[in-house]
Design a protein around this motif. Structure first.
Motif, PDB file in Angstrom:
ATOM      1  N   THR A 110       0.844  -1.272  -0.130  1.00 45.07           N
ATOM      2  CA  THR A 110      -0.009  -0.280  -0.079  1.00 45.07           C
ATOM      3  C   THR A 110       0.953   1.160  -0.011  1.00 45.07           C
ATOM      4  OG1 THR A 110      -1.744  -1.017   1.244  1.00 45.07           O
ATOM      5  CG2 THR A 110      -1.770   1.118   1.174  1.00 45.07           C
ATOM      6  N   ARG A 111       0.535   2.132  -0.977  1.00 48.01           N
ATOM      7  CA  ARG A 111       1.378   3.532  -1.152  1.00 48.01           C
ATOM      8  C   ARG A 111       0.589   4.580  -1.024  1.00 48.01           C
ATOM      9  NH1 ARG A 111       5.595   3.998  -5.382  1.00 48.01           N
ATOM     10  NH2 ARG A 111       7.076   4.036  -4.100  1.00 48.01           N
ATOM     11  N   ILE A 112       0.530   5.468  -0.217  1.00 46.38           N
ATOM     12  CA  ILE A 112      -0.144   6.648  -0.317  1.00 46.38           C
ATOM     13  C   ILE A 112       0.358   7.841  -0.104  1.00 46.38           C
ATOM     14  CG2 ILE A 112      -2.138   5.358   0.819  1.00 46.38           C
ATOM     15  CD1 ILE A 112      -1.695   6.756   3.428  1.00 46.38           C
ATOM     16  N   LEU A 113      -0.088   9.072  -0.424  1.00 47.36           N
ATOM     17  CA  LEU A 113       0.581  10.375  -0.412  1.00 47.36           C
ATOM     18  C   LEU A 113      -0.212  11.026   0.650  1.00 47.36           C
ATOM     19  CD1 LEU A 113       1.088  11.457  -3.966  1.00 47.36           C
ATOM     20  CD2 LEU A 113       2.716  10.300  -2.358  1.00 47.36           C
ATOM     21  N   ILE A 114       0.451  12.083   1.314  1.00 49.70           N
ATOM     22  CA  ILE A 114      -0.277  12.793   2.122  1.00 49.70           C
ATOM     23  C   ILE A 114       0.280  14.333   1.715  1.00 49.70           C
ATOM     24  CG2 ILE A 114      -0.469  14.005   4.322  1.00 49.70           C
ATOM     25  CD1 ILE A 114       0.315  10.208   4.185  1.00 49.70           C
TER      26      ILE A 114
ATOM     27  N   LEU B 239      -4.172  11.787   0.754  1.00 49.60           N
ATOM     28  CA  LEU B 239      -4.894  12.426   2.118  1.00 49.60           C
ATOM     29  C   LEU B 239      -4.488  13.959   1.795  1.00 49.60           C
ATOM     30  CD1 LEU B 239      -4.103   9.635   4.556  1.00 49.60           C
ATOM     31  CD2 LEU B 239      -6.039   9.492   2.779  1.00 49.60           C
ATOM     32  N   VAL B 240      -5.593  14.649   1.705  1.00 50.70           N
ATOM     33  CA  VAL B 240      -5.335  16.110   1.691  1.00 50.70           C
ATOM     34  C   VAL B 240      -5.750  16.844   3.037  1.00 50.70           C
ATOM     35  CG1 VAL B 240      -5.691  18.285   0.482  1.00 50.70           C
ATOM     36  CG2 VAL B 240      -5.857  16.150  -0.781  1.00 50.70           C
ATOM     37  N   THR B 241      -4.804  17.514   3.644  1.00 51.57           N
ATOM     38  CA  THR B 241      -5.047  18.064   5.047  1.00 51.57           C
ATOM     39  C   THR B 241      -5.537  19.235   4.793  1.00 51.57           C
ATOM     40  OG1 THR B 241      -2.792  19.218   5.035  1.00 51.57           O
ATOM     41  CG2 THR B 241      -2.659  17.313   5.984  1.00 51.57           C
ATOM     42  N   HIS B 242      -5.385  20.228   3.910  1.00 49.17           N
ATOM     43  CA  HIS B 242      -6.424  21.410   3.689  1.00 49.17           C
ATOM     44  C   HIS B 242      -6.038  22.180   2.188  1.00 49.17           C
ATOM     45  CE1 HIS B 242      -2.484  22.981   4.979  1.00 49.17           C
ATOM     46  NE2 HIS B 242      -2.698  24.067   4.564  1.00 49.17           N
ATOM     47  N   SER B 243      -6.540  22.987   1.984  1.00 48.90           N
ATOM     48  CA  SER B 243      -6.716  23.593   0.379  1.00 48.90           C
ATOM     49  C   SER B 243      -5.849  24.453   0.061  1.00 48.90           C
ATOM     50  CB  SER B 243      -8.028  24.115   0.048  1.00 48.90           C
ATOM     51  OG  SER B 243      -8.453  25.117   1.095  1.00 48.90           O
ATOM     52  N   HIS B 244      -4.773  24.947   0.778  1.00 47.71           N
ATOM     53  CA  HIS B 244      -3.731  25.935   0.384  1.00 47.71           C
ATOM     54  C   HIS B 244      -2.922  25.376  -0.567  1.00 47.71           C
ATOM     55  CE1 HIS B 244      -3.888  28.513   4.279  1.00 47.71           C
ATOM     56  NE2 HIS B 244      -4.746  29.011   3.396  1.00 47.71           N
ATOM     57  N   ILE B 245      -2.553  26.272  -1.477  1.00 46.06           N
ATOM     58  CA  ILE B 245      -1.711  25.622  -2.674  1.00 46.06           C
ATOM     59  C   ILE B 245      -0.721  24.868  -2.506  1.00 46.06           C
ATOM     60  CG2 ILE B 245      -0.580  26.659  -4.703  1.00 46.06           C
ATOM     61  CD1 ILE B 245      -3.454  26.180  -5.304  1.00 46.06           C
ATOM     62  N   ASP B 246       0.152  25.405  -1.382  1.00 49.39           N
ATOM     63  CA  ASP B 246       1.530  24.629  -1.079  1.00 49.39           C
ATOM     64  C   ASP B 246       0.923  23.127  -0.538  1.00 49.39           C
ATOM     65  OD1 ASP B 246       0.481  25.652   1.226  1.00 49.39           O
ATOM     66  OD2 ASP B 246       2.282  25.900   2.255  1.00 49.39           O
ATOM     67  N   HIS B 247      -0.038  22.734  -0.430  1.00 48.10           N
ATOM     68  CA  HIS B 247      -0.616  21.566  -0.156  1.00 48.10           C
ATOM     69  C   HIS B 247      -1.396  20.781  -1.278  1.00 48.10           C
ATOM     70  CE1 HIS B 247       0.756  21.506   4.288  1.00 48.10           C
ATOM     71  NE2 HIS B 247       0.920  22.902   3.937  1.00 48.10           N
ATOM     72  N   ILE B 248      -1.849  21.315  -2.045  1.00 50.67           N
ATOM     73  CA  ILE B 248      -2.595  20.766  -3.047  1.00 50.67           C
ATOM     74  C   ILE B 248      -2.311  21.166  -4.394  1.00 50.67           C
ATOM     75  CG2 ILE B 248      -4.875  20.826  -1.675  1.00 50.67           C
ATOM     76  CD1 ILE B 248      -5.551  23.123  -3.538  1.00 50.67           C
ATOM     77  N   GLY B 249      -1.221  22.103  -4.605  1.00 51.41           N
ATOM     78  CA  GLY B 249      -0.817  22.677  -6.011  1.00 51.41           C
ATOM     79  C   GLY B 249      -0.596  21.868  -7.182  1.00 51.41           C
ATOM     80  N   ARG B 250       0.039  20.569  -6.806  1.00 54.34           N
ATOM     81  CA  ARG B 250       0.599  19.631  -7.683  1.00 54.34           C
ATOM     82  C   ARG B 250      -0.374  18.377  -8.137  1.00 54.34           C
ATOM     83  NH1 ARG B 250       6.517  18.179  -6.663  1.00 54.34           N
ATOM     84  NH2 ARG B 250       5.808  18.063  -4.377  1.00 54.34           N
ATOM     85  N   LEU B 251      -1.475  18.395  -7.389  1.00 51.06           N
ATOM     86  CA  LEU B 251      -2.446  17.342  -7.668  1.00 51.06           C
ATOM     87  C   LEU B 251      -2.921  17.084  -9.015  1.00 51.06           C
ATOM     88  CD1 LEU B 251      -4.959  17.861  -4.382  1.00 51.06           C
ATOM     89  CD2 LEU B 251      -3.052  15.601  -5.113  1.00 51.06           C
TER      90      LEU B 251
ATOM     91  N   PHE C 212      -1.691   9.205 -12.072  1.00 45.95           N
ATOM     92  CA  PHE C 212      -2.460   8.983 -10.817  1.00 45.95           C
ATOM     93  C   PHE C 212      -3.719   8.597 -11.255  1.00 45.95           C
ATOM     94  CE2 PHE C 212      -5.073  10.525  -7.356  1.00 45.95           C
ATOM     95  CZ  PHE C 212      -4.812   9.507  -6.522  1.00 45.95           C
ATOM     96  N   ARG C 213      -4.346   7.575 -10.828  1.00 44.78           N
ATOM     97  CA  ARG C 213      -5.868   7.276 -10.835  1.00 44.78           C
ATOM     98  C   ARG C 213      -6.392   6.745  -9.620  1.00 44.78           C
ATOM     99  NH1 ARG C 213      -4.527  10.104 -14.418  1.00 44.78           N
ATOM    100  NH2 ARG C 213      -4.837   9.969 -16.878  1.00 44.78           N
ATOM    101  N   GLY C 214      -5.634   6.865  -8.516  1.00 44.91           N
ATOM    102  CA  GLY C 214      -6.366   6.322  -7.367  1.00 44.91           C
ATOM    103  C   GLY C 214      -7.520   7.242  -6.878  1.00 44.91           C
ATOM    104  N   LYS C 215      -7.630   7.483  -5.524  1.00 50.07           N
ATOM    105  CA  LYS C 215      -8.667   8.350  -4.881  1.00 50.07           C
ATOM    106  C   LYS C 215      -7.941   9.281  -4.090  1.00 50.07           C
ATOM    107  CE  LYS C 215     -12.171   4.428  -4.485  1.00 50.07           C
ATOM    108  NZ  LYS C 215     -12.907   3.530  -3.527  1.00 50.07           N
ATOM    109  N   ILE C 216      -8.602  10.632  -4.007  1.00 49.42           N
ATOM    110  CA  ILE C 216      -8.340  11.730  -3.199  1.00 49.42           C
ATOM    111  C   ILE C 216      -9.115  11.925  -2.034  1.00 49.42           C
ATOM    112  CG2 ILE C 216      -7.795  14.050  -3.099  1.00 49.42           C
ATOM    113  CD1 ILE C 216      -7.197  13.816  -6.114  1.00 49.42           C
TER     114      ILE C 216
END
Length: 462
Positions: A24-28, A58-70, A78-82
């Protein structure tokens, strides 16, 4: 479990952590690097893993420095789940769409391939599912199963810190657990609930943006804002406030509403010159009756009406034409616009016009990353370049630390303290080294916990 620091290591931005347990491989988080040319080059590099092999993000919050490369993650296979909370999903969609055209323009200037396009965003959003705080989520096959739980981080609306635990056979209750702090909130804060506390974890990744600082009294910041507005009006100048469209603008509106309604500041035109902030404010309204996200004071105000986002003297300038018309309004006036670090957006047009005016003031209410235009102005440079033109900085430069949405050193230590008996190690991330080193020492000295600053790309078996 194996943890790889694929971003956010010795850097405030670019949060991206790979966690592996068996197959199992996940990203935070999967954030954008911001604020320096070195960091921004990382945005165009390949990921340190194969996106096709990632089962979930797994996304902690919506600031670009946490989501900007999704969206780039999706483009690269990537075709998993967010997974995130519902407000985080809504905010993220708006923020990613807004960033797309900025990144496209930047790529064209640097003769690079854009990180992603609107189609990538739309396709990626179809993979995004929402979870509630404390809802147990299972990821991976039974033998390598990970149990995930989101907790309220008190940072921005819908923000979370995330606990991940090995739960499949043969682990049971003995499985290791690791907490990803995301960004912890500066509690207490207007609008959102206080940061939650947990009592047990084996490992923690802790943010450190303010790891060597103590904020001004959060309850006194409204008084400081009042003073700055009064001084600006008396001087007959323009008060410019570079503000992040997400959370900071809404907090300002919340507090300006009270200042206006209680006649604590002179009557003065106040402009929200940010289409994105206006759209994000509508998301706040969408969840305004949801007790899972707002504190009771905010809910009580929302139940009366939406006046906290619409008070006398306030004008929201959505179109370019409306924005230009602000120039026709004689000072004194208050202009709140993005971006929060003066790295783009409409605030640049106002700074170009008024930075050289000694009667005017620029007020910083958020963290200014090293290398950003906002940081250079805050550090006292006398001249800056905006749109290729030299602009003198003669206006007054002010800052209110109490408006930070990040926990300071005292709050970080207070959040870690209940876990101190179970914690084996704390990994200090998402900060500049001058903030990290004193925090590491404090964690060791005051909590008697091993603390460590990882490097980019470092792999650690836990």
């Amino acid at each position: 479990m194996k943890l790889t620091f694929c971003g956010g290591a010795k850097s405030v931005s670019g949060a991206n952590y790979l966690l592996e347990s068996g197959s199992t491989r996940i990203l935070i988080d999967c954030g954008l690097y911001q604020g320096s040319s070195f960091g921004e080059r990382h945005n165009y590099e390949s990921f340190l893993y194969d996106p096709k092999t990632i089962e979930a993000v797994l996304v902690t919050h919506s600031h670009i420095d946490h989501i900007g490369r999704l969206p780039k993650l999706y483009r690269d296979g990537f075709r998993g789940k967010i997974f995130s909370t519902a407000p985080t999903r809504d905010f993220s969609e708006q923020l990613l769409i807004d960033s797309e055209h900025i990144l496209k323009k930047e790529a064209e200037e640097k003769k690079l391939t854009p990180l992603y396009n609107l189609e990538d965003i739309n396709e990626m959003m179809s993979l995004w599912q929402t979870v509630n705080y404390h809802q147990k989520l299972k990821i991976g096959p039974l033998t390598d199963e990970l149990e995930v739980e989101f907790h309220d981080a008190g940072h921005i609306l819908g923000s979370a810190f995330i606990k991940v635990k090995e739960s499949g056979p043969p682990f049971g209750e003995a499985g290791k657990s690791i907490v990803f702090s995301g960004d912890l909130g500066n509690t207490p804060a207007p609008l959102v609930k206080d940061t939650e506390i947990i009592n047990k974890a084996d490992y923690v990744l802790i943010e450190s943006a303010y790891g060597n600082r103590i904020h001004e009294n959060i309850l006194a910041r409204k008084d400081v804002l009042e003073d700055v507005i009064e001084e600006s009006v008396e001087a007959g100048g323009v008060l410019m406030i570079p503000a992040f469209a997400m959370e900071r603008t809404q907090e300002l509106l919340f507090e300006l509403n009270e200042l206006v309604e209680n006649n604590r500041i002179p009557k003065v035109p106040i402009f929200i010159d940010s289409p994105l902030a206006i759209r994000l404010t509508s998301v706040y309204k969408k969840y305004s009756q949801n007790k899972n996200y707002f504190d009771q004071e905010a809910i009580n105000l929302f139940q009366k009406d939406d006046a906290i986002f619409n008070f006398p003297g306030l004008k929201m300038t959505l179109t370019t034409e409306e924005s230009k018309e602000i120039n026709d309004v004689k000072p004194p006036k208050v202009i709140i616009a993005g971006s929060g670090m003066s790295e783009g957006g409409r605030i640049l047009h106002h700074e170009m016009r008024y930075l050289s005016d000694s009667k005017s003031t620029i007020l910083f209410i958020g963290y200014q990353v090293n290398g950003s235009l906002g940081r250079r102005i805050l550090d006292g440079v006398k001249n800056v370049k905006i749109f290729g033109e030299k602009v003198s900085v003669r206006c007054r430069v002010k800052a209110i630390g109490g408006y930070s949405a990040h926990a300071d050193q005292k709050q970080i230590l207070g959040w870690l303290r209940p876990m101190r008996l179970s914690l084996k190690k704390v990994f200090v991330v998402q900060g500049e080294e001058e903030e990290m080193l004193p925090l590491v020492q404090k964690i060791k000295d005051e909590l008697a916990i091993e603390a460590y600053i990882p490097s980019l790309g470092e792999e650690i078996v836990i």
